[in-house]
Motif scaffolding. Structure first.
Motif, PDB file in Angstrom:
ATOM      1  N   GLN A  39      33.361  28.503  43.956  1.00 52.03           N
ATOM      2  CA  GLN A  39      33.026  27.995  42.799  1.00 52.03           C
ATOM      3  C   GLN A  39      33.949  27.383  42.000  1.00 52.03           C
ATOM      4  OE1 GLN A  39      32.029  30.907  39.505  1.00 52.03           O
ATOM      5  NE2 GLN A  39      29.936  30.173  39.512  1.00 52.03           N
ATOM      6  N   GLN A  40      33.955  26.438  41.306  1.00 54.28           N
ATOM      7  CA  GLN A  40      35.094  25.890  40.407  1.00 54.28           C
ATOM      8  C   GLN A  40      34.654  25.417  39.284  1.00 54.28           C
ATOM      9  OE1 GLN A  40      37.180  22.400  41.768  1.00 54.28           O
ATOM     10  NE2 GLN A  40      39.021  23.311  41.020  1.00 54.28           N
ATOM     11  N   HIS A  41      34.859  25.981  38.160  1.00 53.86           N
ATOM     12  CA  HIS A  41      34.776  25.436  36.753  1.00 53.86           C
ATOM     13  C   HIS A  41      35.882  24.562  36.344  1.00 53.86           C
ATOM     14  CE1 HIS A  41      32.059  29.319  36.169  1.00 53.86           C
ATOM     15  NE2 HIS A  41      31.425  28.407  35.911  1.00 53.86           N
ATOM     16  N   PRO A  42      35.485  23.576  35.468  1.00 53.20           N
ATOM     17  CA  PRO A  42      36.361  22.484  34.984  1.00 53.20           C
ATOM     18  C   PRO A  42      37.743  23.202  34.691  1.00 53.20           C
ATOM     19  CG  PRO A  42      34.275  22.233  34.264  1.00 53.20           C
ATOM     20  CD  PRO A  42      34.319  23.081  34.947  1.00 53.20           C
ATOM     21  N   GLY A  43      38.912  22.602  35.165  1.00 50.51           N
ATOM     22  CA  GLY A  43      40.178  22.994  34.726  1.00 50.51           C
ATOM     23  C   GLY A  43      40.697  24.398  35.361  1.00 50.51           C
ATOM     24  N   ALA A  45      40.981  27.206  38.864  1.00 50.65           N
ATOM     25  CA  ALA A  45      41.186  27.289  40.180  1.00 50.65           C
ATOM     26  C   ALA A  45      39.694  27.715  40.871  1.00 50.65           C
ATOM     27  CB  ALA A  45      42.282  28.354  40.540  1.00 50.65           C
ATOM     28  N   PRO A  46      39.591  27.497  42.158  1.00 51.91           N
ATOM     29  CA  PRO A  46      38.344  27.885  42.838  1.00 51.91           C
ATOM     30  C   PRO A  46      38.181  29.360  43.032  1.00 51.91           C
ATOM     31  CG  PRO A  46      39.286  26.122  43.812  1.00 51.91           C
ATOM     32  CD  PRO A  46      40.320  26.549  42.807  1.00 51.91           C
ATOM     33  N   LYS A  47      36.837  29.804  42.774  1.00 48.52           N
ATOM     34  CA  LYS A  47      36.770  31.387  43.072  1.00 48.52           C
ATOM     35  C   LYS A  47      35.936  31.638  44.304  1.00 48.52           C
ATOM     36  CE  LYS A  47      34.306  35.177  40.864  1.00 48.52           C
ATOM     37  NZ  LYS A  47      33.449  35.803  39.929  1.00 48.52           N
ATOM     38  N   LEU A  48      36.212  32.431  45.120  1.00 47.77           N
ATOM     39  CA  LEU A  48      35.437  32.775  46.230  1.00 47.77           C
ATOM     40  C   LEU A  48      34.222  33.535  46.061  1.00 47.77           C
ATOM     41  CD1 LEU A  48      35.594  32.704  49.459  1.00 47.77           C
ATOM     42  CD2 LEU A  48      36.577  35.145  49.257  1.00 47.77           C
ATOM     43  N   MET A  49      33.014  33.072  46.497  1.00 48.63           N
ATOM     44  CA  MET A  49      31.904  33.661  46.075  1.00 48.63           C
ATOM     45  C   MET A  49      30.990  33.973  47.517  1.00 48.63           C
ATOM     46  SD  MET A  49      31.732  32.739  43.164  1.00 48.63           S
ATOM     47  CE  MET A  49      30.331  32.986  42.301  1.00 48.63           C
ATOM     48  N   ILE A  50      31.343  33.473  48.633  1.00 53.47           N
ATOM     49  CA  ILE A  50      30.842  34.009  49.774  1.00 53.47           C
ATOM     50  C   ILE A  50      31.940  33.629  50.914  1.00 53.47           C
ATOM     51  CG2 ILE A  50      29.127  33.537  51.511  1.00 53.47           C
ATOM     52  CD1 ILE A  50      27.896  34.855  49.069  1.00 53.47           C
ATOM     53  N   ASP A  84      26.487  29.560  35.551  1.00 54.90           N
ATOM     54  CA  ASP A  84      26.624  29.263  36.920  1.00 54.90           C
ATOM     55  C   ASP A  84      26.846  27.672  37.250  1.00 54.90           C
ATOM     56  OD1 ASP A  84      23.849  31.337  37.771  1.00 54.90           O
ATOM     57  OD2 ASP A  84      25.828  31.760  37.824  1.00 54.90           O
ATOM     58  N   GLU A  85      26.756  27.091  35.958  1.00 52.08           N
ATOM     59  CA  GLU A  85      27.141  25.640  36.042  1.00 52.08           C
ATOM     60  C   GLU A  85      28.548  25.404  36.532  1.00 52.08           C
ATOM     61  OE1 GLU A  85      24.875  22.868  33.633  1.00 52.08           O
ATOM     62  OE2 GLU A  85      26.703  22.094  32.872  1.00 52.08           O
ATOM     63  N   ALA A  86      28.768  24.616  37.537  1.00 48.57           N
ATOM     64  CA  ALA A  86      29.920  24.517  38.078  1.00 48.57           C
ATOM     65  C   ALA A  86      29.898  23.710  39.294  1.00 48.57           C
ATOM     66  CB  ALA A  86      30.697  26.004  38.509  1.00 48.57           C
ATOM     67  N   ASP A  87      31.105  23.484  40.016  1.00 46.54           N
ATOM     68  CA  ASP A  87      31.161  22.611  40.949  1.00 46.54           C
ATOM     69  C   ASP A  87      31.383  23.707  42.314  1.00 46.54           C
ATOM     70  OD1 ASP A  87      33.252  20.232  39.745  1.00 46.54           O
ATOM     71  OD2 ASP A  87      30.959  20.059  40.276  1.00 46.54           O
TER      72      ASP A  87
ATOM     73  N   TRP B 108      44.697  31.876  44.510  1.00 42.75           N
ATOM     74  CA  TRP B 108      45.108  30.466  44.207  1.00 42.75           C
ATOM     75  C   TRP B 108      46.151  30.490  43.181  1.00 42.75           C
ATOM     76  CZ3 TRP B 108      42.104  25.817  46.030  1.00 42.75           C
ATOM     77  CH2 TRP B 108      41.183  26.218  47.056  1.00 42.75           C
ATOM     78  N   GLY B 109      47.151  29.560  43.202  1.00 41.21           N
ATOM     79  CA  GLY B 109      48.108  29.290  42.339  1.00 41.21           C
ATOM     80  C   GLY B 109      47.443  28.381  41.207  1.00 41.21           C
TER      81      GLY B 109
END
Lengths: 110, 118
Positions: A39-43, A45-50, A84-87, B108-109
Protein backbone atom coordinates in the motif's frame (compact mmCIF):
# COMPACT_ATOMS: atom_id res chain seq x y z
CA UNK A 1 9.65 -8.57 -18.81
CA UNK A 2 6.24 -6.89 -18.68
CA UNK A 3 4.68 -5.84 -15.41
CA UNK A 4 2.05 -7.96 -13.71
CA UNK A 5 -1.43 -6.86 -14.75
CA UNK A 6 -3.54 -4.94 -12.24
CA UNK A 7 -6.66 -2.84 -12.84
CA UNK A 8 -5.75 0.83 -13.02
CA UNK A 9 -8.43 1.78 -10.54
CA UNK A 10 -11.08 0.37 -8.25
CA UNK A 11 -13.54 2.09 -5.97
CA UNK A 12 -15.93 1.29 -3.19
CA UNK A 13 -18.02 2.90 -0.49
CA UNK A 14 -17.15 2.81 3.20
CA UNK A 15 -18.01 -0.55 4.70
CA UNK A 16 -17.99 -2.37 1.37
CA UNK A 17 -15.44 -4.93 0.16
CA UNK A 18 -13.26 -4.64 -2.90
CA UNK A 19 -10.85 -7.01 -4.63
CA UNK A 20 -7.78 -6.11 -6.64
CA UNK A 21 -6.43 -8.69 -9.05
CA UNK A 22 -2.83 -9.25 -10.09
CA UNK A 23 -2.31 -11.44 -13.14
CA UNK A 24 0.99 -12.89 -14.22
CA UNK A 25 2.21 -16.14 -15.71
CA UNK A 26 3.36 -19.55 -14.59
CA UNK A 27 6.88 -18.09 -14.46
CA UNK A 28 5.98 -15.70 -11.69
CA UNK A 29 2.65 -15.49 -9.84
CA UNK A 30 1.53 -18.97 -10.83
CA UNK A 31 4.79 -20.66 -10.07
CA UNK A 32 5.65 -19.39 -6.59
CA UNK A 33 4.06 -18.63 -3.24
CA UNK A 34 6.09 -15.41 -3.07
CA UNK A 35 3.47 -12.80 -3.90
CA UNK A 36 3.33 -9.64 -1.81
CA UNK A 37 1.02 -6.64 -1.72
CA UNK A 38 2.03 -3.07 -0.86
CA UNK A 39 0.00 0.00 0.00
CA UNK A 40 1.37 3.43 -0.87
CA UNK A 41 -0.08 6.74 0.20
CA UNK A 42 0.99 9.89 -1.70
CA UNK A 43 4.47 10.99 -0.82
CA UNK A 44 5.10 7.97 1.39
CA UNK A 45 7.17 4.82 1.08
CA UNK A 46 5.24 1.63 0.33
CA UNK A 47 3.94 -0.43 3.24
CA UNK A 48 3.78 -4.24 3.19
CA UNK A 49 0.20 -5.48 3.59
CA UNK A 50 0.37 -9.14 2.51
CA UNK A 51 3.32 -11.51 2.01
CA UNK A 52 3.60 -15.05 0.68
CA UNK A 53 0.20 -14.78 -1.04
CA UNK A 54 -2.00 -14.70 2.03
CA UNK A 55 -0.07 -13.80 5.17
CA UNK A 56 -0.51 -10.55 7.06
CA UNK A 57 2.44 -8.87 8.72
CA UNK A 58 2.10 -8.00 12.35
CA UNK A 59 0.09 -4.82 12.79
CA UNK A 60 -1.82 -5.01 9.51
CA UNK A 61 -5.58 -5.02 9.90
CA UNK A 62 -7.38 -8.33 9.35
CA UNK A 63 -9.59 -6.46 6.90
CA UNK A 64 -6.82 -7.13 4.39
CA UNK A 65 -6.56 -10.62 2.93
CA UNK A 66 -4.79 -12.26 0.01
CA UNK A 67 -5.30 -15.31 -2.15
CA UNK A 68 -4.13 -16.88 -5.37
CA UNK A 69 -5.65 -19.04 -8.07
CA UNK A 70 -3.49 -20.15 -10.95
CA UNK A 71 -1.63 -17.16 -12.38
CA UNK A 72 -3.79 -14.57 -10.61
CA UNK A 73 -3.34 -13.26 -7.09
CA UNK A 74 -5.93 -11.14 -5.35
CA UNK A 75 -6.05 -8.62 -2.52
CA UNK A 76 -9.38 -8.17 -0.77
CA UNK A 77 -10.12 -5.30 1.55
CA UNK A 78 -13.28 -5.66 3.60
CA UNK A 79 -15.06 -2.99 5.60
CA UNK A 80 -13.53 -0.22 3.49
CA UNK A 81 -12.37 2.83 5.39
CA UNK A 82 -11.37 6.26 4.18
CA UNK A 83 -7.76 5.60 5.20
CA UNK A 84 -7.59 2.66 2.77
CA UNK A 85 -7.59 5.09 -0.15
CA UNK A 86 -4.15 4.64 -1.66
CA UNK A 87 -2.24 2.95 -4.45
CA UNK A 88 -1.78 -0.81 -4.20
CA UNK A 89 0.96 -2.86 -5.84
CA UNK A 90 1.51 -6.58 -6.08
CA UNK A 91 4.89 -8.18 -6.70
CA UNK A 92 6.18 -11.66 -7.30
CA UNK A 93 9.35 -13.66 -7.44
CA UNK A 94 10.13 -14.89 -10.96
CA UNK A 95 11.76 -17.94 -12.53
CA UNK A 96 14.74 -15.72 -13.42
CA UNK A 97 15.28 -14.99 -9.71
CA UNK A 98 14.19 -11.42 -10.28
CA UNK A 99 11.20 -9.57 -8.84
CA UNK A 100 8.36 -8.11 -10.84
CA UNK A 101 5.75 -5.56 -9.77
CA UNK A 102 2.25 -4.97 -10.97
CA UNK A 103 1.41 -1.66 -12.58
CA UNK A 104 -0.47 -0.50 -9.51
CA UNK A 105 -4.13 0.09 -8.66
CA UNK A 106 -5.57 3.33 -7.36
CA UNK A 107 -8.23 2.64 -4.74
CA UNK A 108 -10.82 5.36 -4.26
CA UNK A 109 -13.13 5.27 -1.26
CA UNK A 110 -16.30 7.03 -2.35
CA UNK B 1 15.16 0.59 14.71
CA UNK B 2 15.85 -0.31 11.10
CA UNK B 3 16.96 2.69 9.07
CA UNK B 4 17.87 2.95 5.41
CA UNK B 5 19.17 6.29 4.16
CA UNK B 6 19.82 6.78 0.45
CA UNK B 7 22.10 9.42 -0.99
CA UNK B 8 23.83 10.27 -4.24
CA UNK B 9 20.89 11.29 -6.38
CA UNK B 10 20.90 14.41 -8.50
CA UNK B 11 20.87 15.81 -12.00
CA UNK B 12 23.02 14.08 -14.61
CA UNK B 13 23.25 14.36 -18.37
CA UNK B 14 22.24 11.52 -20.68
CA UNK B 15 25.11 9.09 -21.02
CA UNK B 16 26.49 10.08 -17.65
CA UNK B 17 27.08 8.10 -14.48
CA UNK B 18 25.95 8.29 -10.88
CA UNK B 19 26.50 6.14 -7.81
CA UNK B 20 23.77 5.80 -5.24
CA UNK B 21 24.50 4.76 -1.66
CA UNK B 22 22.23 3.38 1.03
CA UNK B 23 23.46 3.49 4.62
CA UNK B 24 21.83 0.82 6.75
CA UNK B 25 21.53 0.69 10.52
CA UNK B 26 19.54 -1.03 13.23
CA UNK B 27 20.05 -4.56 11.93
CA UNK B 28 22.75 -7.00 10.88
CA UNK B 29 23.22 -5.76 7.32
CA UNK B 30 25.34 -8.72 6.26
CA UNK B 31 22.45 -11.15 6.87
CA UNK B 32 19.95 -9.76 4.38
CA UNK B 33 19.21 -9.62 0.68
CA UNK B 34 18.94 -6.00 -0.42
CA UNK B 35 17.08 -4.44 -3.35
CA UNK B 36 16.82 -1.25 -5.36
CA UNK B 37 13.36 -0.22 -6.53
CA UNK B 38 12.58 2.89 -8.56
CA UNK B 39 9.49 4.99 -9.12
CA UNK B 40 8.88 7.76 -11.59
CA UNK B 41 6.92 10.41 -9.63
CA UNK B 42 3.24 9.71 -10.12
CA UNK B 43 3.90 6.29 -11.68
CA UNK B 44 4.32 2.73 -10.47
CA UNK B 45 7.01 0.83 -8.62
CA UNK B 46 9.65 -0.92 -10.71
CA UNK B 47 12.15 -3.42 -9.37
CA UNK B 48 15.72 -2.67 -10.42
CA UNK B 49 18.16 -5.07 -8.79
CA UNK B 50 18.95 -7.28 -5.82
CA UNK B 51 22.04 -8.68 -4.11
CA UNK B 52 22.53 -11.57 -1.71
CA UNK B 53 23.95 -11.15 1.79
CA UNK B 54 27.61 -11.74 0.95
CA UNK B 55 27.49 -9.90 -2.37
CA UNK B 56 28.32 -12.93 -4.49
CA UNK B 57 25.00 -13.10 -6.34
CA UNK B 58 23.28 -10.26 -8.17
CA UNK B 59 20.21 -9.93 -10.38
CA UNK B 60 18.94 -7.11 -12.58
CA UNK B 61 15.86 -5.98 -14.45
CA UNK B 62 16.34 -6.27 -18.21
CA UNK B 63 15.99 -2.50 -18.55
CA UNK B 64 19.19 -1.85 -16.56
CA UNK B 65 21.24 -4.99 -17.21
CA UNK B 66 24.70 -4.14 -18.47
CA UNK B 67 24.41 -0.50 -17.35
CA UNK B 68 23.79 -0.72 -13.59
CA UNK B 69 25.83 -2.58 -10.99
CA UNK B 70 24.64 -3.36 -7.49
CA UNK B 71 27.20 -3.96 -4.76
CA UNK B 72 27.56 -3.83 -1.00
CA UNK B 73 30.14 -3.20 1.68
CA UNK B 74 29.10 -5.24 4.69
CA UNK B 75 31.84 -3.73 6.83
CA UNK B 76 30.30 -0.31 6.26
CA UNK B 77 26.67 -1.56 6.18
CA UNK B 78 26.22 0.20 2.88
CA UNK B 79 24.47 -0.76 -0.35
CA UNK B 80 25.43 0.79 -3.67
CA UNK B 81 24.02 1.19 -7.16
CA UNK B 82 26.47 2.26 -9.84
CA UNK B 83 24.51 3.64 -12.76
CA UNK B 84 26.26 4.14 -16.10
CA UNK B 85 25.05 5.15 -19.56
CA UNK B 86 22.08 6.87 -17.99
CA UNK B 87 19.01 7.59 -20.09
CA UNK B 88 16.09 9.94 -19.66
CA UNK B 89 13.90 6.95 -18.82
CA UNK B 90 16.07 6.22 -15.77
CA UNK B 91 14.72 9.38 -14.16
CA UNK B 92 12.99 8.28 -10.96
CA UNK B 93 13.11 8.13 -7.20
CA UNK B 94 15.34 5.22 -6.22
CA UNK B 95 14.53 3.31 -3.04
CA UNK B 96 16.77 1.00 -1.08
CA UNK B 97 14.75 -1.90 0.32
CA UNK B 98 15.33 -4.69 2.80
CA UNK B 99 12.98 -7.68 2.59
CA UNK B 100 11.08 -6.75 -0.55
CA UNK B 101 9.66 -10.22 -0.97
CA UNK B 102 9.19 -13.51 0.90
CA UNK B 103 9.40 -11.84 4.30
CA UNK B 104 6.98 -10.80 7.02
CA UNK B 105 8.30 -7.27 7.13
CA UNK B 106 9.72 -4.80 4.65
CA UNK B 107 11.84 -1.72 5.16
CA UNK B 108 12.24 1.11 2.69
CA UNK B 109 14.44 4.17 2.64
CA UNK B 110 13.05 7.63 1.93
CA UNK B 111 14.31 7.50 -1.64
CA UNK B 112 16.71 9.63 -3.65
CA UNK B 113 15.74 11.40 -6.86
CA UNK B 114 17.76 10.83 -10.00
CA UNK B 115 17.07 13.15 -12.91
CA UNK B 116 18.62 12.45 -16.29
CA UNK B 117 18.34 15.50 -18.50
CA UNK B 118 20.44 17.78 -20.63
Amino acid sequence: QSALTQPASVSGSPGQSITISCTGTSSDVGGYKYVSWYQQHPGKAPKLMIYDVSNRPSGVSNRFSGSKSGNTASLTISGLQAEDEADYYCNSHTSSSTVIFGGGTKLTVL
Amino acid sequence: EVQLVESGGGLVQPGGSLRLSCAASGFTFSSYWMHWVRQVPGKGLVWVSRINPDGSSTFYADSVKGRFTISRDNARSTLYLQMNSLRAEDTAVYYCVRDLIAADSSYWGQGTLVTVSS
